[in-house]
Design a protein around this motif. Sequence first.
Motif, PDB file in Angstrom:
ATOM      1  N   LYS A   1       0.855  -1.186   0.000  1.00 16.47           N
ATOM      2  CA  LYS A   1       0.000   0.000   0.000  1.00 16.47           C
ATOM      3  C   LYS A   1       0.884   1.227   0.000  1.00 16.47           C
ATOM      4  O   LYS A   1       1.776   1.357   0.837  1.00 16.47           O
ATOM      5  CB  LYS A   1      -0.894   0.008   1.253  1.00 16.47           C
ATOM      6  CG  LYS A   1      -1.788   1.222   1.359  1.00 16.47           C
ATOM      7  CD  LYS A   1      -2.922   1.161   0.368  1.00 16.47           C
ATOM      8  CE  LYS A   1      -3.643   2.487   0.261  1.00 16.47           C
ATOM      9  NZ  LYS A   1      -4.581   2.499  -0.854  1.00 16.47           N
ATOM     10  N   ILE A   2       0.614   2.103  -0.968  1.00 15.93           N
ATOM     11  CA  ILE A   2       1.446   3.293  -1.105  1.00 15.93           C
ATOM     12  C   ILE A   2       0.653   4.510  -0.658  1.00 15.93           C
ATOM     13  O   ILE A   2      -0.494   4.702  -1.049  1.00 15.93           O
ATOM     14  CB  ILE A   2       1.889   3.458  -2.578  1.00 15.93           C
ATOM     15  CG1 ILE A   2       2.726   2.259  -2.997  1.00 15.93           C
ATOM     16  CG2 ILE A   2       2.655   4.759  -2.761  1.00 15.93           C
ATOM     17  CD1 ILE A   2       2.868   2.104  -4.479  1.00 15.93           C
TER      18      ILE A   2
ATOM     19  N   GLU B   1       5.890   9.759  -2.290  1.00 21.36           N
ATOM     20  CA  GLU B   1       5.178   8.516  -2.042  1.00 21.36           C
ATOM     21  C   GLU B   1       6.042   7.586  -1.206  1.00 21.36           C
ATOM     22  O   GLU B   1       7.258   7.590  -1.317  1.00 21.36           O
ATOM     23  CB  GLU B   1       4.846   7.849  -3.377  1.00 21.36           C
ATOM     24  CG  GLU B   1       3.795   8.623  -4.151  1.00 21.36           C
ATOM     25  CD  GLU B   1       3.305   7.856  -5.366  1.00 21.36           C
ATOM     26  OE1 GLU B   1       4.096   7.076  -5.918  1.00 21.36           O
ATOM     27  OE2 GLU B   1       2.148   8.047  -5.745  1.00 21.36           O
ATOM     28  N   PHE B   2       5.392   6.831  -0.344  1.00 25.70           N
ATOM     29  CA  PHE B   2       6.142   5.859   0.438  1.00 25.70           C
ATOM     30  C   PHE B   2       5.261   4.626   0.654  1.00 25.70           C
ATOM     31  O   PHE B   2       4.039   4.706   0.549  1.00 25.70           O
ATOM     32  CB  PHE B   2       6.582   6.459   1.779  1.00 25.70           C
ATOM     33  CG  PHE B   2       5.437   6.790   2.700  1.00 25.70           C
ATOM     34  CD1 PHE B   2       5.005   5.876   3.653  1.00 25.70           C
ATOM     35  CD2 PHE B   2       4.760   8.002   2.589  1.00 25.70           C
ATOM     36  CE1 PHE B   2       3.942   6.167   4.482  1.00 25.70           C
ATOM     37  CE2 PHE B   2       3.700   8.298   3.419  1.00 25.70           C
ATOM     38  CZ  PHE B   2       3.291   7.371   4.369  1.00 25.70           C
ATOM     39  N   TYR B   3       5.921   3.515   0.960  1.00 27.64           N
ATOM     40  CA  TYR B   3       5.171   2.281   1.214  1.00 27.64           C
ATOM     41  C   TYR B   3       4.683   2.248   2.664  1.00 27.64           C
ATOM     42  O   TYR B   3       5.490   2.231   3.586  1.00 27.64           O
ATOM     43  CB  TYR B   3       6.059   1.080   0.968  1.00 27.64           C
ATOM     44  CG  TYR B   3       6.178   0.709  -0.487  1.00 27.64           C
ATOM     45  CD1 TYR B   3       5.161   0.000  -1.103  1.00 27.64           C
ATOM     46  CD2 TYR B   3       7.297   1.059  -1.227  1.00 27.64           C
ATOM     47  CE1 TYR B   3       5.252  -0.349  -2.446  1.00 27.64           C
ATOM     48  CE2 TYR B   3       7.394   0.721  -2.568  1.00 27.64           C
ATOM     49  CZ  TYR B   3       6.368   0.011  -3.172  1.00 27.64           C
ATOM     50  OH  TYR B   3       6.450  -0.331  -4.483  1.00 27.64           O
TER      51      TYR B   3
ATOM     52  N   GLU C   1      -9.468   0.411   2.709  1.00 26.05           N
ATOM     53  CA  GLU C   1      -8.381   0.816   1.825  1.00 26.05           C
ATOM     54  C   GLU C   1      -8.200  -0.279   0.786  1.00 26.05           C
ATOM     55  O   GLU C   1      -8.483  -1.433   1.050  1.00 26.05           O
ATOM     56  CB  GLU C   1      -7.062   0.960   2.604  1.00 26.05           C
ATOM     57  CG  GLU C   1      -7.139   1.741   3.882  1.00 26.05           C
ATOM     58  CD  GLU C   1      -7.091   3.235   3.641  1.00 26.05           C
ATOM     59  OE1 GLU C   1      -6.807   3.642   2.496  1.00 26.05           O
ATOM     60  OE2 GLU C   1      -7.364   3.983   4.591  1.00 26.05           O
ATOM     61  N   SER C   2      -7.737   0.135  -0.398  1.00 26.46           N
ATOM     62  CA  SER C   2      -7.462  -0.862  -1.430  1.00 26.46           C
ATOM     63  C   SER C   2      -5.965  -1.012  -1.585  1.00 26.46           C
ATOM     64  O   SER C   2      -5.250  -0.020  -1.636  1.00 26.46           O
ATOM     65  CB  SER C   2      -8.056  -0.414  -2.759  1.00 26.46           C
ATOM     66  OG  SER C   2      -9.429  -0.204  -2.614  1.00 26.46           O
ATOM     67  N   PRO C   3      -5.481  -2.262  -1.666  1.00 22.23           N
ATOM     68  CA  PRO C   3      -4.039  -2.455  -1.829  1.00 22.23           C
ATOM     69  C   PRO C   3      -3.580  -2.003  -3.214  1.00 22.23           C
ATOM     70  O   PRO C   3      -4.320  -2.107  -4.181  1.00 22.23           O
ATOM     71  CB  PRO C   3      -3.865  -3.966  -1.661  1.00 22.23           C
ATOM     72  CG  PRO C   3      -5.203  -4.552  -1.938  1.00 22.23           C
ATOM     73  CD  PRO C   3      -6.212  -3.521  -1.552  1.00 22.23           C
ATOM     74  N   ASP C   4      -2.354  -1.479  -3.273  1.00 26.00           N
ATOM     75  CA  ASP C   4      -1.800  -1.080  -4.559  1.00 26.00           C
ATOM     76  C   ASP C   4      -1.254  -2.281  -5.316  1.00 26.00           C
ATOM     77  O   ASP C   4      -1.170  -2.273  -6.533  1.00 26.00           O
ATOM     78  CB  ASP C   4      -0.684  -0.055  -4.365  1.00 26.00           C
ATOM     79  CG  ASP C   4      -1.247   1.301  -4.036  1.00 26.00           C
ATOM     80  OD1 ASP C   4      -1.820   1.908  -4.945  1.00 26.00           O
ATOM     81  OD2 ASP C   4      -1.142   1.734  -2.877  1.00 26.00           O
ATOM     82  N   GLU C   5      -0.814  -3.269  -4.549  1.00 24.22           N
ATOM     83  CA  GLU C   5      -0.354  -4.500  -5.176  1.00 24.22           C
ATOM     84  C   GLU C   5      -0.854  -5.654  -4.326  1.00 24.22           C
ATOM     85  O   GLU C   5      -1.054  -5.505  -3.131  1.00 24.22           O
ATOM     86  CB  GLU C   5       1.188  -4.555  -5.215  1.00 24.22           C
ATOM     87  CG  GLU C   5       1.803  -3.609  -6.216  1.00 24.22           C
ATOM     88  CD  GLU C   5       3.233  -3.227  -5.824  1.00 24.22           C
ATOM     89  OE1 GLU C   5       3.842  -3.929  -4.990  1.00 24.22           O
ATOM     90  OE2 GLU C   5       3.701  -2.208  -6.344  1.00 24.22           O
TER      91      GLU C   5
END
Lengths: 567, 358
Positions: B15-16, B25-27, B63-67
């Motif tokens: 998640k970013i 941006e950060f993880y 929240e939706s995961p980015d990957e």
Amino acid sequence: MANNQNARLERRKFFSDPILVSMIVILIVFLALFILYPLLMLLLDSVFTEGKVTLDVFRRVLSMQRFRKAFTNTLVLGFIVGLASTLIGLLFAYVEVYVKVRTKVLEKLFGVVSMLPVVSPPFVLSLSMIMLFGRSGLITRTLLHIYDADVYGLKGIAIVQTLTFFPVCYLMLKGLLKNIDPSLEEATRDMGATRWKVFTSVTLPLLLPGLGNAFLVTFIESVADFANPMMIGGSYDTLATTIYLQVTGSFDSTGAAAMSVVLLSLTVVLFLIQKYYLERKTAATLTGKASRERMLITDKSVTIPLTIFCTLVAAFVTLMYIMVPFGALFTLWGRNYSLSLKWFQYMFKTSGLIAFRDSIVLSLIAAPLTALLSMVIAYLVVKRKFKAKGFIEFVSMLAMAVPGTVLGIGYIRGYANGLFRTGVMQGLYGTGLILIIVFIVRSLPTGTRSGISALRQIDKSIEESAYDMGANSARVFTTVTLPLIKDSFFSGLVTSFVRSITAISAFILLVTPQYLLITCQINEQAEKGNYGVACAYATVLIVITYGMVLIMNGLIRIFGTSRGTGE
Amino acid sequence: MAKEKKGVRLEHISKIYQDPKTKKEFYAVKDTTLDIEPGTFVTLLGPSGCGKTTTLRMIAGFESPDEGEIYLGGEPINELTPNKRDTAMVFQSYALLPHYNVFDNVAYGLKIRKLPKSEIKQKVTDILRLVELEGMESRMTNQLSGGQQQRVALARALVLEPGVLLFDEPLSNLDAKLRVSMRTEIRKIQQKVGITAIYVTHDQSEAMSLSDKIIIMSKGKVEQIGTPREVYYRPSSRFVADFIGEANFLDAKVKEARGEKALIEVNGEEMEVNNYIGRKPGEEACLVLRPEAVLLADKGQLPCEVTLSTFMGAYQYYQVKAGEVTVQITDYNPVNKKIYETGEKAFLDFDTDGVYIL
């Protein structure tokens, strides 16, 4: 970094909620059609002539002596009124927050003054100003025997507008002053500063963005005001009245469109400065809550002059309102001060009843729609994430900066011949529906604003928990959000009713003989010099609006503060 | 009671976020893979900003995961909105609906599922008995104490019989004593119901007392997964050792390594200690000493000098200097023991079989 999946998932989730999506679409269409489109038409009208882009219309308008005069007049007026209102508002706020004057009379007067902007029809003060200081004014003619008193013009408008708008400044500044931590002032006092030094070196600098904010808000109100300059302006024309006369007198609606663009640019620029610069600065300098009670100033050299000044102003404002029912009750103002009901009888015999019915019915339809719509917008803006959110928030707030006259011209240009003059939706023009829509558009920003600030108070996890338990957006909104902000909903309901029933600027241009509105009747009668009838209308109008406010307070007491009893 | 216990699987979840100030941006969560067995109580433990709450909120759907992909009971759920997921969450602020009474709060989710009235009443009554709130049905939530509100929040989630129960630091608003009794109760109820539970906290004692398994996170990554015993006695990194309980770290050099044992040199002394993470000869390492696993004595493994000696009631607290490092020691029940005063020379005395290097 790859953000694609997140965006894709968010989109998926968003579109799996059809009610939410259709609500947003409806809102966007509504805002685009009834706020953006009319303004766009004004712009198009003023740059297109016979299918060509030209600045001819602007050139023509700008070369009009009348227009240039009106432009300077508007700025001068706005400046004076902004300054005076801010100053008086500041004094009132300072007295309320800092000075120990707890007399019952003064508290009552302060209460009345802060109530006025809510219930007052915009031109009531002009009316009583004329009746007190005009050619046959109670004070000028009857008491002072001045027979050529001239209340019309700049000074008349400036006084009336200042008295109308300073309560807004007072309320704004009161909130800010309360947020100043008293220990800041005590600390400087402790370091040896005099009270005046404390005021100039601590209170004032902290308050400065807030003062600027109050100044601009009043400036915008003054520039956009139509009713007062119309009634008491005499030969002192402002942009708003010039635009009106350009349409109704010269039948030059392209010229009026170009003038509207000028007025609109002025208010929008001021609005943007106010909203995106000063409001933020105010929030940044005054963040802390007051940590404890403030030691009130008891020094007589401070309290007495301030108290006297505020009492006089408040008493004067109250007096002006009291004049209105008397204006309706006296047989002939300036000549015969015996009481009679003939103006009321006259009012009801002519178009009175119809005007009240039309005004009330249209406002009653518009009010719940406005309240609901503004709560929905507030909910979407505060609680949801989606692409068009910025658009919705911006346009619904932009409506605050659009002067009523400009909106009126925009609707004429935009809807008289249908959408983009194609005849589509032409049926709308001249109906009650378009009046209702204008009512909604005019009251939407205030409602939305109060909804937004109410919603910001609510922990977001309360709605999340309902969502988590299986409710969709519509269900979350109706079972959780709305019940939690019902205070704001009810006050939005009444505010929009009051604003609708007392509004005039946009409607005077749009209203057709089919509908009679109270405010238009007052304006018409006052123009003809029938102050008795105008006062009779205004009296009933004040009674209606005040009654509505009482009902609202009652409703809030019953439903609002008690936290419900479930279903 | 739960219809079906479900497992949760996170597969390479990232998640970013964007820093609101620097726009960088950060993880918040980086490439995290987890497997949570059905019916277990799992804690996500870590300091604030480690990504534990973000992970929980991704499982809930806020929240939706980015990957990556999240599975619940074997089904991918990435595309489901929170209201469609078979999860129920207990919020940090309880998030009770303030305009509803206790009954209506608990019944809210059941009404949405359109259960018949009588069944709703039965279920709510049962669950309120379970959390010991029977008779409170008609109370408004603001008439309840913090602990009672917490129980309503728990009941409201349990009554939906979700596949997995999510807790977002649910006890952080309670006072210390209540926190202890509530956590015992949460554990008891979870075992009685047999539901899968994922619990986010930054309080290690909460994690220890509640969990079947603890997942320790730091800077968006999983540091270690293990039972409370494993993470305490066999931490996989200095971060974990430091985060769970107290720990002193002494620089050491590995001389020889044999299986899980290693010969090391610390402050010039040689000793054989545990080498769980497989340090190789020649490597720099650190010896981990828990304050309660070391005593001061006239002879022992490492010489030191006392710099602080304080009586704390339950224990004598020492700070001593061993070489360059300050070591903390808690000597429990010091009633008849020798007390070392500041400035005295002594030795660190510990069981070399019970300590380890990292």
